[in-house]
Scaffold this motif. Structure first.
Motif, PDB file in Angstrom:
ATOM      1  N   TYR A   1       0.821  -1.212   0.000  1.00  0.00           N
ATOM      2  CA  TYR A   1       0.000   0.000   0.000  1.00  0.00           C
ATOM      3  C   TYR A   1       0.858   1.267   0.000  1.00  0.00           C
ATOM      4  O   TYR A   1       0.645   2.200   0.767  1.00  0.00           O
ATOM      5  N   SER A   2       1.843   1.273  -0.876  1.00  0.00           N
ATOM      6  CA  SER A   2       2.721   2.443  -0.991  1.00  0.00           C
ATOM      7  C   SER A   2       2.488   3.116  -2.337  1.00  0.00           C
ATOM      8  O   SER A   2       2.133   2.459  -3.318  1.00  0.00           O
ATOM      9  N   PHE A   3       2.711   4.421  -2.378  1.00  0.00           N
ATOM     10  CA  PHE A   3       2.405   5.231  -3.558  1.00  0.00           C
ATOM     11  C   PHE A   3       3.173   6.539  -3.448  1.00  0.00           C
ATOM     12  O   PHE A   3       3.807   6.827  -2.406  1.00  0.00           O
ATOM     13  N   PRO A   4       3.166   7.370  -4.500  1.00  0.00           N
ATOM     14  CA  PRO A   4       3.928   8.626  -4.455  1.00  0.00           C
ATOM     15  C   PRO A   4       3.480   9.530  -3.303  1.00  0.00           C
ATOM     16  O   PRO A   4       2.298   9.558  -2.941  1.00  0.00           O
ATOM     17  N   GLU A   5       4.434  10.254  -2.755  1.00  0.00           N
ATOM     18  CA  GLU A   5       4.146  11.174  -1.646  1.00  0.00           C
ATOM     19  C   GLU A   5       3.377  12.399  -2.145  1.00  0.00           C
ATOM     20  O   GLU A   5       3.407  12.748  -3.323  1.00  0.00           O
ATOM     21  N   ASN A   6       2.679  13.023  -1.175  1.00  0.00           N
ATOM     22  CA  ASN A   6       2.008  14.319  -1.402  1.00  0.00           C
ATOM     23  C   ASN A   6       0.925  14.265  -2.476  1.00  0.00           C
ATOM     24  O   ASN A   6       0.681  15.247  -3.176  1.00  0.00           O
ATOM     25  N   LYS A   7       0.280  13.129  -2.587  1.00  0.00           N
ATOM     26  CA  LYS A   7      -0.815  12.996  -3.543  1.00  0.00           C
ATOM     27  C   LYS A   7      -2.177  13.029  -2.845  1.00  0.00           C
ATOM     28  O   LYS A   7      -3.142  13.564  -3.388  1.00  0.00           O
ATOM     29  N   ILE A   8      -2.244  12.418  -1.684  1.00  0.00           N
ATOM     30  CA  ILE A   8      -3.486  12.379  -0.918  1.00  0.00           C
ATOM     31  C   ILE A   8      -3.192  12.749   0.539  1.00  0.00           C
ATOM     32  O   ILE A   8      -2.033  12.865   0.939  1.00  0.00           O
ATOM     33  N   ASP A   9      -4.259  12.913   1.326  1.00  0.00           N
ATOM     34  CA  ASP A   9      -4.094  13.365   2.707  1.00  0.00           C
ATOM     35  C   ASP A   9      -4.118  12.228   3.721  1.00  0.00           C
ATOM     36  O   ASP A   9      -4.457  12.430   4.890  1.00  0.00           O
TER      37      ASP A   9
ATOM     38  N   ALA B   1      -4.376   3.358   0.144  1.00  0.00           N
ATOM     39  CA  ALA B   1      -4.156   2.851  -1.214  1.00  0.00           C
ATOM     40  C   ALA B   1      -5.407   3.024  -2.066  1.00  0.00           C
ATOM     41  O   ALA B   1      -5.328   3.366  -3.252  1.00  0.00           O
ATOM     42  N   VAL B   2      -6.578   2.794  -1.468  1.00  0.00           N
ATOM     43  CA  VAL B   2      -7.834   2.980  -2.193  1.00  0.00           C
ATOM     44  C   VAL B   2      -7.986   4.450  -2.596  1.00  0.00           C
ATOM     45  O   VAL B   2      -8.377   4.757  -3.734  1.00  0.00           O
ATOM     46  N   LYS B   3      -7.662   5.350  -1.665  1.00  0.00           N
ATOM     47  CA  LYS B   3      -7.805   6.774  -1.973  1.00  0.00           C
ATOM     48  C   LYS B   3      -6.818   7.196  -3.063  1.00  0.00           C
ATOM     49  O   LYS B   3      -7.146   8.021  -3.931  1.00  0.00           O
ATOM     50  N   TYR B   4      -5.604   6.643  -3.042  1.00  0.00           N
ATOM     51  CA  TYR B   4      -4.657   6.952  -4.116  1.00  0.00           C
ATOM     52  C   TYR B   4      -5.150   6.378  -5.447  1.00  0.00           C
ATOM     53  O   TYR B   4      -5.028   7.015  -6.492  1.00  0.00           O
ATOM     54  N   THR B   5      -5.701   5.169  -5.416  1.00  0.00           N
ATOM     55  CA  THR B   5      -6.276   4.574  -6.621  1.00  0.00           C
ATOM     56  C   THR B   5      -7.334   5.494  -7.213  1.00  0.00           C
ATOM     57  O   THR B   5      -7.391   5.707  -8.433  1.00  0.00           O
ATOM     58  N   ASP B   6      -8.172   6.033  -6.348  1.00  0.00           N
ATOM     59  CA  ASP B   6      -9.206   6.978  -6.768  1.00  0.00           C
ATOM     60  C   ASP B   6      -8.587   8.235  -7.371  1.00  0.00           C
ATOM     61  O   ASP B   6      -9.010   8.721  -8.430  1.00  0.00           O
ATOM     62  N   TYR B   7      -7.555   8.741  -6.707  1.00  0.00           N
ATOM     63  CA  TYR B   7      -6.862   9.950  -7.170  1.00  0.00           C
ATOM     64  C   TYR B   7      -6.271   9.737  -8.568  1.00  0.00           C
ATOM     65  O   TYR B   7      -6.436  10.573  -9.469  1.00  0.00           O
ATOM     66  N   ALA B   8      -5.578   8.627  -8.743  1.00  0.00           N
ATOM     67  CA  ALA B   8      -4.905   8.366 -10.017  1.00  0.00           C
ATOM     68  C   ALA B   8      -5.905   8.188 -11.157  1.00  0.00           C
ATOM     69  O   ALA B   8      -5.710   8.723 -12.261  1.00  0.00           O
ATOM     70  N   LEU B   9      -6.983   7.453 -10.913  1.00  0.00           N
ATOM     71  CA  LEU B   9      -7.967   7.210 -11.964  1.00  0.00           C
ATOM     72  C   LEU B   9      -8.688   8.499 -12.361  1.00  0.00           C
ATOM     73  O   LEU B   9      -8.858   8.779 -13.555  1.00  0.00           O
ATOM     74  N   THR B  10      -9.110   9.279 -11.385  1.00  0.00           N
ATOM     75  CA  THR B  10      -9.847  10.509 -11.715  1.00  0.00           C
ATOM     76  C   THR B  10      -8.940  11.527 -12.406  1.00  0.00           C
ATOM     77  O   THR B  10      -9.387  12.244 -13.315  1.00  0.00           O
ATOM     78  N   ASN B  11      -7.677  11.581 -12.031  1.00  0.00           N
ATOM     79  CA  ASN B  11      -6.737  12.472 -12.721  1.00  0.00           C
ATOM     80  C   ASN B  11      -6.505  12.015 -14.157  1.00  0.00           C
ATOM     81  O   ASN B  11      -6.352  12.834 -15.072  1.00  0.00           O
ATOM     82  N   PHE B  12      -6.466  10.693 -14.353  1.00  0.00           N
ATOM     83  CA  PHE B  12      -6.326  10.150 -15.705  1.00  0.00           C
ATOM     84  C   PHE B  12      -7.507  10.576 -16.575  1.00  0.00           C
ATOM     85  O   PHE B  12      -7.332  11.014 -17.716  1.00  0.00           O
ATOM     86  N   ILE B  13      -8.711  10.467 -16.049  1.00  0.00           N
ATOM     87  CA  ILE B  13      -9.896  10.866 -16.810  1.00  0.00           C
ATOM     88  C   ILE B  13      -9.880  12.367 -17.095  1.00  0.00           C
ATOM     89  O   ILE B  13     -10.228  12.804 -18.214  1.00  0.00           O
ATOM     90  N   LYS B  14      -9.441  13.158 -16.121  1.00  0.00           N
ATOM     91  CA  LYS B  14      -9.348  14.615 -16.339  1.00  0.00           C
ATOM     92  C   LYS B  14      -8.395  14.929 -17.487  1.00  0.00           C
ATOM     93  O   LYS B  14      -8.681  15.777 -18.342  1.00  0.00           O
ATOM     94  N   THR B  15      -7.258  14.251 -17.490  1.00  0.00           N
ATOM     95  CA  THR B  15      -6.283  14.472 -18.567  1.00  0.00           C
ATOM     96  C   THR B  15      -6.849  13.982 -19.901  1.00  0.00           C
ATOM     97  O   THR B  15      -6.690  14.639 -20.942  1.00  0.00           O
ATOM     98  N   ALA B  16      -7.495  12.827 -19.879  1.00  0.00           N
ATOM     99  CA  ALA B  16      -8.074  12.268 -21.110  1.00  0.00           C
ATOM    100  C   ALA B  16      -9.087  13.229 -21.719  1.00  0.00           C
ATOM    101  O   ALA B  16      -9.196  13.342 -22.951  1.00  0.00           O
ATOM    102  N   LYS B  17      -9.829  13.934 -20.882  1.00  0.00           N
ATOM    103  CA  LYS B  17     -10.847  14.869 -21.375  1.00  0.00           C
ATOM    104  C   LYS B  17     -10.240  16.014 -22.183  1.00  0.00           C
ATOM    105  O   LYS B  17     -10.931  16.637 -23.000  1.00  0.00           O
ATOM    106  N   THR B  18      -8.964  16.285 -21.957  1.00  0.00           N
ATOM    107  CA  THR B  18      -8.302  17.376 -22.692  1.00  0.00           C
ATOM    108  C   THR B  18      -7.803  16.917 -24.052  1.00  0.00           C
ATOM    109  O   THR B  18      -7.310  17.740 -24.838  1.00  0.00           O
TER     110      THR B  18
END
Length: 654
Positions: free
Chosen positions: A463-471, A480-497
């Motif tokens: 359950y390790s991931f990059p620092e300073n991404k979530i609280d 780890a679940v919250k980071y998973t959420d962060y990474a997926l939603t950021n991916f979709i945000k980027t994809a929308k561009t």
């Protein structure tokens, strides 16, 4: 000549081989007596059992002795009989005898319970060492068993010493050339058994007991380990094959389908629609260990999946979806092959699993370019071999593993410069999404649509991931679940561009739940997973509460895309699923089952059938006093036909 060999340097080794053959003979006689009322007892059949059995016993005896034979050959003559030689010999003999006696003693309770030699069940026991040891300790006196094994080993070595077998080994003046010649012949025998002798060669009778008696337990154990499967018909309830296929053909056929062949064992059918087909890019994201109950949508109040919950509300959400198994490779098997979880190990890890009829077969019919993305080394769990064998290009992270599978030349490594964070399981989710975006950018001008299967890794111990991404701090499942959420939603945000976004559909589904209690018994609520289709053109967000399995997600997408195609998949199009067609297939290594009409029908490897009433609100199973025979036969038909089709090769693409 034979007398000279027995009295030479290899005296202890040949005595060990002889001793093994004697004990194997005694075990086979014992099992024959135990099973005499069930087997074919004609004289010819009995003689064949012991003749074939001797061949396999001898092969195992050679296996046990080959390492010791190498030592006996290579030890310099001047050191023969030295204290070093004696220590190594005593230790080796003790270890080999311990393994031999343990394997023989272990076969008796195994035969009593399953009436077979060691098989994939025994292999499976290695995965759950704690449970097995506890079970043995509760059934027998473990200290007493260990004491008996130790006494047998010490007693045997004492007899070796008393009958001067060890003295011959230590006082031998056998020339190196003669020792090398003996090793050569033993090596030839071992090679023949490894490469040219198959365990199923012992299956020469129509009687199961005769076949199992002809086998050797240790040989069967390693054969099961290599094949990673269990023989369904041998261990599970079954019906006549013709009846099973008749039942499953009727079960799978939906209103927009017709069978192509009149062959009663063929599942190949045409799917027809009158609407215009759509061929967008497809991104299938399989999230590691993502239970439905992590999401606010399903009652969680920890606010750890706010982004995914938001996406689900904008999507076609399948809120009554169940994973077929408890491991990543089971999820991959279900999603890719759209097949029930056949008993034993996942098809992903089995030999001869290339060119199977899969979702790849369907998307290739539509001219798609296929990619499989994995943040770790796809050598793990045979992923590269499996996906490469279905026609996928591999994008993974090979960190110099010399064993890493190179089955496909179409393999791209995730380079160091593309990695911002990685742990033992691979690069973080953000890195794998960035790699995907980069590749989608490159193919933007291509007329060939892409199908991208992405397997994430971040929601996994440690359950390790990059620092300073979530609280939240590192090292917990919730983090780890919250980071998973962060990474997926950021991916979709980027994809929308991106300009390709408007022509790309995203399928998000979990591989399995975070925990699946009950390794032998199935706990249904621990298989409940989220699944949704996002950015599907001309389709409004909706919550589809129909009961379904992972195997249904891709046939459902094909339905929404209005595809006309050929299919031999077990999955159904949920969008047109009638109420009486709803069902979920759930498996747990050795236990498999079907949830339908509020009844869970469970099959186990002792050929037992149990049925339970399923209370979804209370998440409770209550065993039924009366059985529904129709559901029993349907459940058997799902698993029996899937197992037979893989075993006999009819699951292959034609």
């Amino acid at each position: 000549m034979l007398k000279k060999l027995i009295k030479g340097r290899f005296a202890a080794l040949y005595t060990l081989i002889g001793l093994y053959l004697i004990f194997a003979f005694i075990v086979r006689i014992s099992f024959t007596l135990f099973s005499f009322g069930e087997m074919d007892t004609s004289l010819f059949s009995i003689l064949k059992i012991f003749a074939v059995g001797f061949i396999f016993d001898f092969g195992v005896a050679v296996f046990f002795s080959i390492i010791y034979a190498i030592y006996l050959t290579l030890m310099p003559t001047k050191f023969i009989g030295s204290w070093v030689d004696k220590i190594i010999t005593y230790f080796t003999l003790f270890l080999l005898l311990f393994i031999v006696y343990f394997s023989f003693l272990g076969e008796f309770p195994f035969w009593e319970e399953f009436s077979t030699r060691y098989n994939f069940i025994a292999v499976d026991y290695l995965i759950y060492t704690y449970e097995v040891i506890e079970n043995i300790n509760q059934s027998y006196s473990l200290p007493l068993l260990i004491l008996v094994l130790l006494l047998l080993c010490v007693g045997t070595i004492f007899l070796f010493f008393k009958f001067k077998i060890l003295q011959r080994t230590f006082n031998s003046n056998t020339a190196f050339s003669q020792r090398l010649l003996q090793l050569f012949f033993l090596g030839i025998l071992a090679t023949v058994y490894v490469f040219f002798t198959k365990n199923n060669m012992a299956e020469t009778s129509n009687n199961t007991y005769n076949n199992e008696l002809s086998k050797n337990g240790v040989y069967s154990f390693f054969a099961a380990y290599r094949s990673n499967e269990m023989d369904y018909n041998l261990f599970y309830p079954n019906v006549k094959s013709k009846n099973a296929f008749a039942i499953i053909r009727e079960e799978l056929l939906q209103k927009n389908q017709k069978f192509i062949s009149e062959n009663t064992e063929s599942l190949l059918r045409n799917v027809k629609t009158d609407s215009t087909e759509s061929k967008p890019n497809i991104v299938l994201i399989c999230i590691e260990s993502f239970s439905a109950d992590f999401m606010e949508t399903f009652g969680n109040d920890q606010n750890i999946t706010l982004g995914i919950d938001s996406l689900a509300k904008q999507s076609i959400l399948f809120s009554n979806m169940y994973a077929t198994g408890t491991r990543t490779i089971r999820g991959m098997e279900a999603i890719t092959l759209s097949v029930p979880p056949t008993p034993g190990n996942s098809i992903v890890r089995r030999p001869n699993n290339d060119k199977l009829y899969s979702i790849a077969s369907v998307v290739k019919q539509k001219g798609y370019y296929l990619n499989f993305y994995y943040g770790g080394d796809g050598y793990f769990d045979n992923m590269n071999s499996f996906f490469g064998g279905q026609g996928f290009n591999i994008i993974d992270r090979n960190r110099g593993n010399p064993l890493s599978d190179e089955i496909t030349t179409k393999r791209t490594n995730i380079e160091d410069a593309e990695v911002t964070f990685e742990n033992a399981w691979g690069v973080c989710d953000e890195d794998i999404y960035n790699k995907l975006i980069k590749n989608l950018d490159k193919r933007e001008s291509s007329d060939e649509p892409t199908f991208n299967f992405v397997m994430t890794t971040s929601n996994h111990k440690p359950y390790s991931f990059p620092e300073n991404k979530i609280d939240l701090p590192q090292g917990t499942r919730e983090s780890a679940v919250k980071y998973t959420d962060y990474a997926l939603t950021n991916f979709i945000k980027t994809a929308k561009t991106k300009s390709w976004f408007k022509n790309t559909v995203f399928v998000v589904i979990a591989d399995h739940c975070a925990s699946s209690a009950g390794r032998w018994e199935i706990t249904i609520d621990k298989h409940h997973i989220p699944a949704f289709i996002y950015n599907l053109k001309d389709n409004n967000p909706q919550n589809v509460n129909k009961l379904a399995s992972q195997i249904d997600i891709m046939p459902t997408l094909f339905g929404y895309l209005n595809w006309n195609y050929k299919t031999a998949l077990y999955g159904k199009d949920i969008s047109i699923l009638k109420e009486d067609e709803e069902r979920a297939l759930i498996g747990n290594y050795r236990t498999v089952g079907l949830l339908k009409n509020g009844i869970f029908t469970q099959l186990n490897d002792r050929k037992k059938i149990k049925q339970f009433d399923w209370d979804a609100e209370a998440k409770n199973l209550k065993e039924r006093k009366t059985s529904d025979k129709t559901l029993e036969e349907l459940t058997i038909s799902y698993y029996q036909t899937a197992s037979e089709r893989f075993k006999n090769g009819t699951m292959k693409e034609k």
